[in-house]
Scaffold this motif. Structure first.
Motif, PDB file in Angstrom:
ATOM      1  N   LEU A 139      -2.776   7.478   7.398  1.00 40.29           N
ATOM      2  CA  LEU A 139      -1.922   7.193   6.508  1.00 40.29           C
ATOM      3  C   LEU A 139      -1.370   6.336   7.252  1.00 40.29           C
ATOM      4  N   GLY A 166      -3.195   8.439  -2.188  1.00 37.91           N
ATOM      5  CA  GLY A 166      -3.975   7.833  -1.688  1.00 37.91           C
ATOM      6  C   GLY A 166      -4.741   7.084  -2.271  1.00 37.91           C
ATOM      7  N   GLN A 222       1.173   6.899  -3.826  1.00 33.22           N
ATOM      8  CA  GLN A 222       0.405   6.064  -4.884  1.00 33.22           C
ATOM      9  C   GLN A 222      -1.243   6.542  -5.590  1.00 33.22           C
ATOM     10  N   ASN A 231       8.050   2.738   4.436  1.00 36.20           N
ATOM     11  CA  ASN A 231       6.554   2.280   3.782  1.00 36.20           C
ATOM     12  C   ASN A 231       7.074   1.129   2.395  1.00 36.20           C
ATOM     13  N   ARG A 271       4.736  -1.821   6.272  1.00 34.28           N
ATOM     14  CA  ARG A 271       5.355  -0.405   7.510  1.00 34.28           C
ATOM     15  C   ARG A 271       5.971  -0.793   8.562  1.00 34.28           C
ATOM     16  N   SER A 293       9.041   4.628   0.382  1.00 37.08           N
ATOM     17  CA  SER A 293       9.464   5.580   0.290  1.00 37.08           C
ATOM     18  C   SER A 293       9.758   5.364   2.050  1.00 37.08           C
ATOM     19  N   ALA A 296      -8.383   4.767  -4.303  1.00 37.86           N
ATOM     20  CA  ALA A 296      -8.583   4.136  -4.554  1.00 37.86           C
ATOM     21  C   ALA A 296      -9.473   3.943  -6.250  1.00 37.86           C
ATOM     22  N   GLN A 315       2.613   6.636   0.076  1.00 41.18           N
ATOM     23  CA  GLN A 315       1.787   8.225   0.856  1.00 41.18           C
ATOM     24  C   GLN A 315       1.818   8.421  -0.665  1.00 41.18           C
ATOM     25  N   LYS A 335      -6.038  -0.810   2.808  1.00 36.72           N
ATOM     26  CA  LYS A 335      -5.714  -0.495   1.473  1.00 36.72           C
ATOM     27  C   LYS A 335      -5.859  -1.711   0.905  1.00 36.72           C
ATOM     28  N   PRO A 336      -6.092  -1.760  -0.930  1.00 30.35           N
ATOM     29  CA  PRO A 336      -5.772  -3.193  -1.825  1.00 30.35           C
ATOM     30  C   PRO A 336      -5.122  -3.665  -1.940  1.00 30.35           C
TER      31      PRO A 336
END
Lengths: 279, 217
Positions: B180, A112, A36, B213, B191, B167, A114, A34, B185-186
């Motif tokens: 979250l 979080g 990054q 994660n 998860r 984490s 980009a 979380q 996400k790229p």
């Protein structure tokens, strides 16, 4: 770690395997997920010659990456980075690292978030822009989309979805704001002011983030849709019920509750282990 | 490496004519000579106002197909050597209320099929029970996972993909971090979720979720 470095490729084509030598001397620490940041690099300036791209981290002399021979239309994959201050510099390909860069910029990478750091515009007016790639959760049923105009000679670009303009008048060298479009198969039309439009049949996944990238090489235009990030197409509500009150070691030790009760009929003292039947 | 990043295809996109390469090389020389203006593109005469369309530049269009992501096969098994997990994977989804329904049994792990595939770009989700009335579930020891541990997912096409734990967190279910967990996400992430914390008999539920994660190796 080598495979976690950038992978450059022109839109829809293959990796620049022969041209890229990434000198990675500082491994990226395994930052908390979380915590990054995500970064990719792009060369989107049509008349700017090939460059070597340098990525350095403020206060971390051990960290630097170098990507050689990056040319117009090349867009890297994202890499994860610890949040922090970075410098991105472009030098003419083959130039010594100590020489003055053609252009450089700084990036304050937040957790979080980009980013796409892209050389944009004409070489005579080259800008190394930090684009904020918005990767928060789109509304239910929607995808998020923008356009980047890297085509120098066709004027502003608009994008229509099924005949209706959704993005309007994006100048050469600019990225549009994001818009939301419904997920699913659709037809986009890229409409330059000074050239014929083209249609882009695509399937946009709900919960994903897209960039429509328009290039022009030697008078030939190309348009493509990149899936920058993917989330869940359906977002479940609430938490996840994955326990039934058995022997898992919780804060109170075993989830074991002793119930002492008098049985009405027999008057006997019964000790029961209370267990839960459902999660 | 899993081959995920291996991309094949025609190199035609790079078959730049040698002359272009030469020009670029020359441009670099000029750039080095601090004469950047020399290589500026020749400006095209703008079309006069009101000119008919055919007098405007009419370049050819190429529509580039969406960046081909190597097709990831469905996950069939998850292995976490650090905590002794080696479990079959089944698909899971949401119920009519929108809640995620875990697997029917505690012996298997559920992959949320409306989310990304493990190994594809985005956050893939695996949920497993911590326990049942009968004993430990498949993710009984998930809370013992540490940063740096490796999670490997085997896929139906006999490939596998590995992730490294970044984490772990224990969060109150009442404050489950939906944004979250499910936001785009790229990069390819995984998860792993199970239950944790104390058990609340009044609602027959653990009070917390344990979330691990991991990012693709």
């Amino acid at each position: 770690m080598a495979m976690r470095t950038f992978h450059w490729r022109p839109l829809g084509a293959v990796v620049l395997a022969g041209l890229l030598t990434a000198a990675l001397t500082g491994a990226v620490p395994a930052a908390a997920a979380q915590a990054q940041s995500y970064l990719r690099l792009a060369h989107l300036s049509p008349d700017t010659p090939r460059v070597d791209v340098y990525l350095t981290a403020f206060g971390r002399p051990d960290f630097h990456q170098r990507f050689n021979g990056v040319g117009y239309g090349d867009v890297s994959d994202y890499q994860t980075l610890p949040p922090g201050e970075y410098t991105i510099a472009m030098r003419p390909t083959g130039a010594a690292p100590e020489t003055k860069p053609v252009i450089s910029t700084t990036l304050s990478a937040q957790k979080g978030r980009a980013y796409t750091v892209a050389g944009l515009g004409a070489f005579s007016d080259l800008a190394l822009k930090v684009l904020n790639d918005e990767i928060s959760l789109p509304p239910a049923g929607q995808a998020r989309m923008r356009v980047v105009n890297a085509a120098p000679h066709v004027g502003d670009l608009s994008v229509k979805r099924e005949g209706t303009a959704v993005i309007e008048r994006v100048a050469f060298g600019d990225a549009s704001s994001y818009v939301y479009v419904p997920g699913g198969p659709t037809s986009l039309t890229v409409v330059p002011v000074e050239a014929a439009p083209t249609s882009l049949p695509v399937t946009l996944e709900t919960g994903s983030v897209y960039t429509v990238l328009v290039l022009e090489k030697s008078g030939a235009l190309s348009a493509g849709v990149r899936q920058d990030a993917r989330g869940a197409a359906v977002v479940p509500h609430g938490a996840i019920e994955t326990g039934q009150g058995g022997p898992a070691p919780g804060d109170t030790g075993l989830a074991l509750v002793l119930l002492v009760s008098a049985a009405a009929a027999g008057g006997a003292l019964v000790v029961t282990t209370r267990r839960q039947r459902t999660a | 490496m899993t081959g995920k990043h291996r991309r094949t295809g025609s190199r035609a996109g790079f078959a730049a004519p040698a002359v272009v390469v030469a020009l670029l090389m020359a441009a670099v020389v000029l750039l080095g000579a601090d004469q950047p203006g020399v290589v500026a593109a020749q400006p095209r005469a703008p079309a006069p106002p009101g000119a008919p369309a055919d007098s405007a530049p009419n370049p050819t269009w190429t529509v580039v197909p969406m960046t081909p992501e190597p097709a990831a096969a469905r996950p069939v098994r998850v292995r976490i050597p650090a905590i002794g997990v080696d479990s079959r994977i089944v698909g899971i989804g949401v119920d009519a209320t929108g809640a995620l329904i875990p697997p029917d049994t505690t012996a298997v792990t559920g992959w949320f099929t409306a989310g990304p595939l493990p190994g594809a770009i985005g956050p893939a989700l695996l949920a497993g029970h911590v326990d049942s009335r009968a004993g430990p579930g498949v993710f009984f020891r998930l809370r013992d996972v540490r940063a740096g541990d490796v999670v490997t997912v085997d896929r139906a096409d006999h490939t596998s993909v590995s992730f490294v734990v970044d984490s772990t967190a224990r969060v109150a279910k009442a404050a489950f971090p939906t944004e979250l967990v499910y936001s785009p996400k790229p990069v390819a992430m995984l998860r792993l979720v199970t239950c944790g914390g104390s058990f609340d008999p009044s609602v027959r539920s653990y009070r917390d979720n344990v979330i691990v994660n991991a990012t693709i190796r």
